[in-house]
Scaffold this motif. Structure first.
Motif, mmCIF file in Angstrom:
data_model
loop_
_atom_site.group_PDB
_atom_site.id
_atom_site.type_symbol
_atom_site.label_atom_id
_atom_site.label_comp_id
_atom_site.label_asym_id
_atom_site.label_seq_id
_atom_site.Cartn_x
_atom_site.Cartn_y
_atom_site.Cartn_z
ATOM 1 N N VAL A 143 0.846 -1.193 0.000
ATOM 2 C CA VAL A 143 0.000 0.000 0.000
ATOM 3 C C VAL A 143 0.882 1.244 0.000
ATOM 4 C CG1 VAL A 143 -1.722 1.320 1.289
ATOM 5 C CG2 VAL A 143 -1.902 -1.178 1.151
ATOM 6 N N LEU A 144 0.632 2.127 -0.948
ATOM 7 C CA LEU A 144 1.405 3.353 -1.087
ATOM 8 C C LEU A 144 0.644 4.539 -0.507
ATOM 9 C CD1 LEU A 144 2.501 2.933 -4.827
ATOM 10 C CD2 LEU A 144 3.779 2.270 -2.782
ATOM 11 N N ASP A 145 1.344 5.394 0.202
ATOM 12 C CA ASP A 145 0.816 6.707 0.585
ATOM 13 C C ASP A 145 1.325 7.696 -0.454
ATOM 14 O OD1 ASP A 145 -0.317 5.668 2.951
ATOM 15 O OD2 ASP A 145 1.638 5.821 3.957
ATOM 16 N N GLY A 149 1.561 13.383 -6.408
ATOM 17 C CA GLY A 149 2.275 12.576 -7.376
ATOM 18 C C GLY A 149 3.542 11.943 -6.857
ATOM 19 N N ARG A 150 3.771 12.019 -5.532
ATOM 20 C CA ARG A 150 4.991 11.447 -4.949
ATOM 21 C C ARG A 150 4.617 10.438 -3.867
ATOM 22 N NH1 ARG A 150 8.713 16.300 -3.046
ATOM 23 N NH2 ARG A 150 10.177 14.548 -2.803
ATOM 24 N N ILE A 151 5.408 9.391 -3.777
ATOM 25 C CA ILE A 151 5.204 8.397 -2.728
ATOM 26 C C ILE A 151 5.769 8.933 -1.419
ATOM 27 C CG2 ILE A 151 5.797 6.080 -1.912
ATOM 28 C CD1 ILE A 151 5.882 5.190 -4.833
#
Length: 245
Positions: A143-145, A149-151
């Motif tokens: 799961v990405l936060d 447009g940036r992780i």
């Protein structure tokens, strides 16, 4: 103490079982139905009266339950002439209900002490108390936060823990006051209405056994494990704690 059991649903997700029997009368084990177990439990928890809200195949429920004397209960009925969802059937009962009462779905198996829930609700000052069970959901992906447009963070297959409604409630009659009889209305709408008014429902966290028999696999699980479940679901007596509501 008084309870209202919502037993009027069509049990669509349990078809074809529920084409011939209403879901509360579905057999569990060799000699019990869901509703029979619930009525046994209510009686052993100190309840003396029950209202059954019926619709789909309602005459079968009436024939099975009768006046409730088999459980030491006084049972009456309210029959919907149209679907009223999960709280709508209560609006026509406002004048006959006690100040505090229990409301529950008729397709639940649990060892929750219904009397303790209602007594806890009665002293809380809340208009509604929701019995809750903790559930853990495992996410099978990373799961990405993301922001702009940036992780900004990463969690590998995290588990989410959340409280879910068990379909058992302590309710105050004043919670029903704003609504007219015959209005189709759900518990979700009631909770949202209370929040809009700045009133918060209370919770009754529960860590014991709970199974909502909403799907064929839930029904199969209940039957498969009933020999182990029977001692906790059908205790001969449940101590009544505190004063009657």
């Amino acid at each position: 103490m008084h309870a209202v059991i919502l037993a009027g649903g069509k049990g669509v997700r349990l078809r074809p079982y529920t084409t011939a029997l209403p879901k509360p009368l579905m057999p569990i084990g060799d000699s019990h139905s869901i509703l029979q177990i619930v009525l046994d439990q209510l009686s052993s928890c100190g309840f003396t009266s029950v209202t059954l809200a019926i619709n789909h195949l309602g005459p079968l429920i009436r024939a099975f339950v009768g006046d409730g004397s088999a459980w030491g209960l006084s049972i009456d009925y309210v029959e919907e002439d149209k679907p009223l969802s999960t709280v709508g059937p209560l609006f026509g009962l406002k004048d006959s209900l006690p100040d505090e009462f229990l409301v529950m779905n008729g397709d639940i198996l649990t060892d929750l002490h219904y009397g303790d829930l209602l007594r806890t609700h009665a002293v809380s000052g809340a208009k509604l108390t929701v019995a809750t069970s903790e559930r853990v959901h495992r996410i099978d992906f990373g799961v990405l936060d993301v922001a702009d447009g940036r992780i900004t963070g990463f969690r590998e297959k995290p588990s989410l823990t959340y409280a879910v409604s068990m379909g058992v409630y302590g309710m105050s009659r004043k919670a029903l006051a704003p609504y007219p009889p015959g209005l189709p209305f759900g518990f979700d709408q009631l909770v949202l209405d209370l929040l809009d008014k700045g009133e918060h429902a209370a919770t009754y966290p529960f860590e014991g056994f709970w199974l909502d028999i909403g799907r064929p696999e839930d029904y199969d699980e209940a039957n498969r494990n009933f020999a182990e479940l029977k001692p906790i679901l059908l205790r001969e007596s449940v101590p009544v704690v505190g004063e009657p509501v």
